[in-house]
Scaffold this active site. Structure first.
Site, PDB file in Angstrom:
ATOM      1  N   GLU A   1      12.570  -8.999  -2.389  1.00 32.53           N
ATOM      2  CA  GLU A   1      13.543 -10.009  -1.965  1.00 32.53           C
ATOM      3  C   GLU A   1      13.835 -11.025  -3.076  1.00 32.53           C
ATOM      4  OE1 GLU A   1      12.074 -11.571   1.767  1.00 32.53           O
ATOM      5  OE2 GLU A   1      12.816  -9.830   2.845  1.00 32.53           O
TER       6      GLU A   1
ATOM      7  N   GLU B   1      13.562  -3.374   5.370  1.00 32.70           N
ATOM      8  CA  GLU B   1      12.861  -4.284   6.275  1.00 32.70           C
ATOM      9  C   GLU B   1      13.768  -4.654   7.426  1.00 32.70           C
ATOM     10  OE1 GLU B   1      11.302  -7.945   4.827  1.00 32.70           O
ATOM     11  OE2 GLU B   1      10.320  -7.049   3.086  1.00 32.70           O
TER      12      GLU B   1
END
Lengths: 649, 649, 649
Positions: free
Chosen positions: A146, A302
């Site tokens: 991320e 995710e």
């Protein structure tokens, strides 16, 4: 490499006693888990002291997973640097625009341009790649995690130095920089590159060019971190694909510039279960991911099995919703459905984030859904590698996003909200759409939509004009083509190189504004003609040079009638193609869209509201997002779908 | 010196290629432009490197303008220091209350007390004055620009040192400072001046006296910057008038203390076109400017030809509105109507601010209005130098503004909003009002209004009392005379020296407060008698010693009946004069005002709502701010005015 | 020691000329003042320069008060350090989480861990104790003032060092710290204590364990300051009781850990007079104070005679309200009623805070009420030392408060608001309640309520379970027992050691959340059965192992029916005792409470709404908080009470 769809999640067993691991792999097998993402937050465990590495536990884990047939998406562990590194190199910690140096104790506490961070990250990656680069369980490399989620802009001295290097590379001379940024205004001229800084706190609006270049630089600085790791992996683990997990519509990073550098696109996506629009907004993110990869399959890296923990109030996913969101991703090109995380945490900042295996254990709704989804994905394995076919494209461009949302604009528009508003109408018609840039190859599309494409270069304009001249339908929305890539206004009526193909120019902006002192609400706009009814958000005074007027503003309007009788929607035909211009946001945007789609010969799939129909390869996915059962007819066949249920044909 | 009204705007040709300049002067002539403001943001261009000056382009420009009959309001260019100066003297950059040093990249990035800034500014001004002080095109000097607009409070060490000098000059001894600030409370006593600092971030409410003195000091620090430049201009260009552009109701600067130092007052004024109250609020600002200059003509130095770019949503001016706002300024004493800016910018932070010549060019509504206004102002040249005559004054005082809006007050009142509320009623009656201070000469007025005059010195009280005793009508509003100029409470019932002339004292404050935990709305107040109906904002428990009660609070009231039957409005006659006290803000304030005006023998001009009638010299301006046509009778003559149109008789 | 109730207030005569003092003592006598709190903000006066003490004025004052029979609560004056100390030791100034060092100019500008502050404070206290420790007027020592009111968390280097010492004492090894904080998550492991820091600004959510321990440490750091002063007083003034004034529900300080160290509890309490709930919320604070002292009498050390000055709008107390609030305190265990402050200030940050003697002087409502209250309290002297008897306890625990209100929780709950909601129902039934901790001795209670007791240790669970097994009624609310004292989740269904006694476990959380993108409001919950009707705030999916279901969620519900038919309220009997679990907040919570109270055999006192009936010793206090008269029957006797009046039987 696995020949199944990826299914599994982040797996952080270093947070649990060893005996739990055996239970984990047993339950993973029961749940049909095929891939586990390992090591995302393991730096401190892998390198507990500077230069001292401990791989024993990871050796154990890799072998354990391998022996149970679970493949590994191995993270490079560089996302959360260990405390000792920050203590040794405090200058690697990020600095905010107000000059606050952020501390350790959460995650992502590194300045992307920090040489100490980059050097230590590279050493770790080299160790990992050397040790696991050929491990039989290794399915893919997962670089960092991320990027830019919390820290995408850094205002430290080290970033300022890197920014100057970046600027010198871009502009060559300081005169070119001055010209690009328009520093003659407000006496901002630079005499040399070493006088330039980052746009930290200042008395009032920063220079727009400086801001935009800092956005571009910041995205590039993170990309450099990624590429440095990738180069090492390529060297030591040449046959294993490499990715990093994107975050959908993340303002901080221009994923268009990143996508060419990942072997496959992957995405983290957390729509709010309480949001009635979670289905179309999720679909938009999935379409972006497919588009970033040029249509190639991607991995949903995710999502939460149920509630997250970071909203003010965290709703659980309704029964069946997690399956719907997962199938939506598969329908829109995903070859894998991964979750954060396998086992709900016991301690730490995300212990109230749902896991595939909840705090309550196996006898829970969520774990039952985990097992059921595993079974269903196993049965869908042959969808791998198939593609979707879109005949409509919509422009989504980080430059426009960044530039439109700077301060000191005609109005405060939310770029993604504008896009999502247009997209919702496409979604409700079950018209598949690709996201593109102004300069993308548009040859496969029948229609292109350009909402709020604020920044338009000469190349972008030419590309779009050529699309129309080649027979395409181009719908351009308000606040498009206002400036070029240096944020210089397109003089003479805005729209840049699109003026000819649209046959209009913009005389002035007339957004319906609330009264600032008296707090009166913004007055309503009304339009008649195509898409008639109310309108909102923005309006422009359009001048027609060579176009049909399909809708007009009708009085009484705000601004003393400035808009009365002015065009709200125009079209200029150009052979089989046409350039449409929409000067406001009609409540009934669907009617405008229908006209454009009809002209383009694009037909969606009719279905009840809230029912999503997507075709991928030779499968059709029918997803009922409603809390009630529906009946529909598809290809002549009557179908019935219970609430929050799906059918794959 | 020109004998026309000023008409033109900021002109920043250094941002454009030389060939544009010729087009500019041609179009200026077409538009009737008489004056251009030049050089406001040119420091970096004039002095590209420390001590190296480049005047060639400005020579060229001055001559070009001169040769086309356009006169020059020449800025000293010190408003936005060049980057090289900030890099050389980083200590000149401003510091916020939280200790953040603001950076370059916008404008006004200087600490007013910075010696480096002042020294370099003085050198530049000396160069400019020497070169252009006798230039034939020079109409006026324009010192700096919008002092204090972004940075009026600075918390750097250099400012702290200057503050200590200012305090020592004011108080002489630290004991006097301690007494003035009441440092015995909370153990804040200073042992020496060098222990005193600026009121930067602290655990809770700062000392009120320290805050107020810091407000005064900060206004004075900027005034010192102005005076230093003015002194140089006086020396080298003695015959040319000097001004600096004020910003209306700018909280940061006490313009009363500045006004004696400008040769003529000038003002920047940007009412929100979307605000239904833009006309009265604009009028209030114009009346302030006329009053600051003691009634002398002033220049409207900046206004926008249409939209600005710094609101959340920027409405354009409705057709005709710009002319109305301009004529309103002329009617209320302006001898010039200037705009920001001549040509809309192409790049930089204000590129979406309207220009007299818009991005769209000559074939635009805004440029047509630019030309029309030029013609009309040319026809009004003989209004120059004439004056307006007001028989009513309203107190407007920065000390009260600063003190009333400190935290830890009986209630959070917005000083300017209170003033504007009273003013709106005067404006709707077409009663011209001057703004004054408590200590101003009031001999020419029949009525004086004192809304929320929180700070009242003995001199101020005496002056107001003498006004009543001399036959004037004085209307004092709630929260007046609460403290003296050191912010010491007027003990014994507040109101200071006005207690006798009003015949009342205040026992306690009873503002209608919302319930803090339960969020219940503030309860309604009601009054009966003069101005009967609802009331809001504030209420006080008034004790009458020697006055008539003209209105009372009637139950049910908040606070358990504390206000029931108490006076809301009182009057104490004193010969022909009277002191009125108003303990709340009646919704029907107009009825109270009518009674005061009647007693004062002041008669306004009756006109339909939204129609403004002002007399200046021998002309009467009739301005219809409505979006609809009106009919009215003026001096017995029936008149008809279209929407947003004006008539000058 | 006085044998009267304390009555008086903070007295700061150092802010007034000496002649005012004589007037003060005369008026104090008229008002029945028995005690004055002196010296709270006198450090700068007592020690004007480092090490130079001036006690002459305080000698004079102590003797003056003594000679008029007014006893002295003498402050140690350490609450607001003098400027010279901060200038000499700038490192003693507090630092915010953003790294801003707060300055002098207000009060409480010290970092609790500052050695310079502590050293100088100790020296001052030693001087004071030596001089006045046996003064005949001395009634009590008042250490510091409102500890932690403005600065309860400090992020300076000195605090970080002290935090590390505290952690090492708590955990012994860094491995134990890592385990407790769960640093394996997000790669946060510490290699040594000297790597640990305070939770200052960081990129995202801090480690929860670090946060909670920092809360605990910060409370302890202030307690150390208190204890250091107390030790000196004990040595030099051994017979005089010592206190420090608490601040009710102050989040920064865990008063349970402080209470054993004060000789009597004292409290500052400022309910908003405009709040319709000021009576029950005030009662809750009084019950907390009584409970902190284990039922012993306490002193209301500060309240305002009317308005305060620090709300956005400051309502005065309605006539009679101040008496009601005072009698409420006496009824609930107070042996003294003190005010801030005796004489309303003339200057400084609190000059608009009401005083017993207002700015307006003696001829004022507030001073008349001051005198009347003095008379009434004199007549109540024999209430001293008597106690109240509560059969119901409610858990109030700082660990749960701190932990529940961290970010990244299932939902943003306001701990005190949840408690106050439950308490209001007890109050309206006139059921007296003690506040307790989970580990408190519960043997004297028939019912225990545990709202949102988020943190539950094994000891706490065992204590509560034993209470049920011993025949008690235990009502546990949603979000209880979620984590242990290290914030580790109670795996397997939450509730920790209460699972057996309640016979339920929690499968997942299902709070009704608003839609985040579309802004839809949170959907309504509904329950049927006991307490049927609407519900709000939170909901949980309850699984029953061994309990009766007394209420269920009934559809349609949010989250796709996830809650439909699930238990909302359960009960598991255990002999005469029972464990009740409530999974949401019913609007009709009163019905649930009635059932619990009935099972416990607890009967309140019936009275009209807004009428509070409390028994203390052999007196019954009947307080009518309404703005209207009421009639009621008490012990068979009919009573009538005017608006805001009280009766003591």
């Amino acid at each position: 490499m696995t020949d199944k769809l990826w299914y599994g999640g982040d797996y952080n067993p270093e947070q649990w006693p060893r005996e739990v691991w055996d239970s984990d792999v047993r339950l993973m097998q029961r749940a049909g888990v095929t891939v586990a993402t390992v090591g995302v937050f393991s730096w401190a465990r892998l390198e507990p002291r500077d230069g001292e590495f401990d791989f024993a536990w990871l050796d154990d884990l890799m072998d354990l997973l391998d022996s149970h047939g679970i493949r590994v998406d191995l993270a490079t562990a560089t996302a959360s640097p260990p405390v000792w590194l920050a203590r040794k190199h405090p200058e690697m910690l990020p600095v905010t625009a107000d000059g606050v140096r952020l501390g350790v104790g959460s995650r992502q506490h590194y300045n992307p341009s920090s040489s100490a961070y980059r050097r230590h990250a590279a050493r770790l990656v080299r160790e990992l790649a050397a040790r696991y680069g050929t491990h039989p369980a290794l399915e893919a490399w997962h670089i960092n995690n991320e990027y830019g989620c919390h820290v995408s802009r850094d205002y430290s001295e080290e970033s300022a130095a890197a920014f100057r290097v970046w600027l010198e590379r871009r502009y060559g001379t300081v005169e070119a920089l001055n010209a690009a940024w328009g520093t003659a205004f407000w006496s901002q001229a630079y005499g040399a590159f070493d006088q330039v800084g980052v746009p930290a706190a200042m008395p009032t609006y920063p220079n727009p060019g400086q801001l935009l270049d800092f956005d571009r630089f910041s995205s590039d600085a993170l990309l450099e971190c990624y590429l440095a790791e990738k180069e090492i992996l390529r060297e030591l683990s040449p046959d294993v694909p490499v990715t990093t997990n994107f975050m959908g519509f993340l303002k901080g990073i221009d994923y268009w510039s990143w996508a060419p550098h990942v072997d496959f696109v992957s995405d983290d996506c957390y729509p709010d279960p309480a949001d009635p629009d979670s289905a179309p907004f999720g679909a938009l993110a999935r379409d972006l991911m497919r588009s970033l990869g040029g249509g190639a399959p991607w991995i949903l890296m995710e999502q939460s099995p149920s509630a997250v923990n970071w909203r003010a109030v965290n709703a659980p996913k309704s029964p069946g919703m997690h399956r719907l969101h997962s199938l939506q991703a598969v329908a829109r090109g995903a070859d894998g459905i991964m979750q954060f995380q396998w086992r709900a945490g016991r301690a730490g900042a995300e212990s109230f984030h749902a896991g595939m295996l909840p705090h309550g254990g196996e006898d829970t709704r969520v774990f039952r859904e985990t097992v059921q989804l595993g079974e269903e994905l196993a049965s869908l394995a042959d969808v791998r590698g198939t593609r979707c076919d879109a005949r409509v494209a919509m422009i989504m461009d980080w430059d426009s996003w960044w530039a439109l949302e700077q301060e000191a604009r005609p109005a405060s528009l939310d770029y993604v909200r504008v896009l999502a508003g247009w997209y919702r109408e496409l979604w409700s018609r079950n018209v598949l759409v690709d996201l593109v840039r102004p300069t993308s190859d548009l040859s496969s599309y029948a229609a292109v939509l350009a909402p709020a494409t604020f920044v338009l270069s000469a190349e972008g304009s030419a590309n779009l004009a050529a699309f129309v001249e080649g027979g395409g339908q181009l719908l351009v929305g308000y606040q498009s083509g206002i400036v070029d890539e240096r944020l210089h206004v397109h003089l003479g009526g805005y729209l840049g190189g699109l003026r000819d193909v649209l046959g209009v120019w913009i005389e002035e902006f007339a957004p319906p504004a609330p009264g600032s002192l008296s707090g009166t609400p913004a007055p309503a706009l009304r339009i008649s003609g195509l898409g008639e009814g109310g309108a909102s958000t923005f309006a422009e005074v359009v001048r027609v040079s060579d176009a049909e007027v399909l809708a007009t503003f009708t009085g009484p309007q705000p601004h003393g009638g400035l808009l009365d009788g002015r065009p709200a929607l125009t079209r200029r035909r150009s052979g089989a193609g046409a350039g449409w211009y929409l000067a406001t946001q009609p409540d009934n945007f669907g009617a405008v869209l229908d006209a454009v789609l009809e002209a383009a010969g694009v037909v969606g799939v009719e279905a009840p509201a809230g029912v999503e129909v997507v075709r991928r390869g030779d499968r059709t996915f029918v997803l009922n997002h409603n809390d009630h059962a529906v009946e529909l007819t598809l290809a002549g066949e009557p179908l019935a779908l219970p609430a929050r249920d799906a059918l794959i044909i």
